[in-house]
Design a protein around this motif. Structure first.
Motif, PDB file in Angstrom:
ATOM      1  N   ASP A 137       1.037   4.232  -2.749  1.00 14.47           N
ATOM      2  CA  ASP A 137       0.865   5.647  -2.429  1.00 14.47           C
ATOM      3  C   ASP A 137       1.983   6.485  -3.038  1.00 14.47           C
ATOM      4  N   ARG A 144      -4.988   9.359   1.962  1.00 16.35           N
ATOM      5  CA  ARG A 144      -4.755   7.917   1.967  1.00 16.35           C
ATOM      6  C   ARG A 144      -4.319   7.528   3.375  1.00 16.35           C
ATOM      7  N   ARG A 195      -7.198   0.161   5.276  1.00 15.53           N
ATOM      8  CA  ARG A 195      -6.752   1.198   4.344  1.00 15.53           C
ATOM      9  C   ARG A 195      -7.986   1.909   3.798  1.00 15.53           C
ATOM     10  N   ALA A 202       0.826  -1.203   0.000  1.00 16.47           N
ATOM     11  CA  ALA A 202       0.000   0.000   0.000  1.00 16.47           C
ATOM     12  C   ALA A 202       0.865   1.259   0.000  1.00 16.47           C
ATOM     13  N   GLU A 247      -9.730  -1.278   2.108  1.00 18.70           N
ATOM     14  CA  GLU A 247      -9.109  -2.594   2.117  1.00 18.70           C
ATOM     15  C   GLU A 247      -8.788  -2.933   3.566  1.00 18.70           C
TER      16      GLU A 247
END
Length: 202
Positions: A38, A141, A179, A34, A171
């Motif tokens: 990002d 995020r 997330r 992740a 997620e």
């Protein structure tokens, strides 16, 4: 126009001032993926002085050491880094420069600068807060850790006007980390109690 994207590790009670005591136990390959995704959101990093000092104190040495994270370290080194500080700075990490002038004006210009595909803000809570207030953050995020830190700086400061957000992706990782990717939206139309009557439990 390039997007401004904030990426943060955060707790269930909104603390974004990272403490490795609650962060590292939740870090796994899912979070690593992740984070990598990002960092694909732009080609400019916007960093506060504290975040920059932390990065510059670690990543160049990791790149030189040639370990497992050397590739990512080299990627950070090659990325343009714009640092926000009130004091004059001297840089030893390549690709680093100091933001000049007013933060909001400079970031507005950076979004329009030719060749800038996106501006990523890792950490740097106070910068994110200022740019949220100015309406310049296009995406949040967040990697929400399954812990209430109960102390530390929170992402959202006190203010008279709420920030309205829409969820664009979620997620859940096996560690319990969630997330969540948010994008700012306009405030919804007012809704009265009478309009929601009948939608609750019977």
């Amino acid at each position: 126009m390039a997007k401004v994207v904030s990426t943060l590790f955060i707790t269930a009670d909104g603390v974004a001032e990272i403490d490795f005591a609650w962060h590292f136990p939740s870090f796994d390959e899912n979070m690593g993926r992740a984070v990598g995704e990002d960092y694909e959101q732009g080609n400019v990093l916007l960093l506060g002085r504290g975040t920059y000092d932390s990065f510059a104190g670690a990543w160049p040495d990791r790149e030189a050491a040639g370990g497992e994270d050397a590739t990512f370290a080299a990627r950070l080194g090659d990325t343009r880094k714009v640092v926000v500080s009130r004091s004059p700075l001297e840089f030893t990490w390549r690709g680093s420069e100091q933001l000049r002038g007013d933060l909001v004006e400079a970031v507005t210009a950076l979004k329009d600068e030719p060749g800038v595909t996106g501006v990523l803000i890792p950490g740097s809570i106070s910068i994110v807060q200022q740019l949220l207030a100015a309406g310049l953050v296009d995406e949040l995020r967040l990697l929400v850790h399954p812990v209430a830190a109960r102390k530390g700086q929170k992402l959202f400061d006190d203010g008279a006007v709420p920030y309205h957000l829409k969820v664009t992706a979620t997620e859940v990782f096996p560690t319990g980390v969630i997330r969540v990717i948010y994008a700012p939206v306009e405030a919804p139309a007012p809704v009265s109690y009478e309009q929601v009557t009948g939608q609750g439990p019977e």
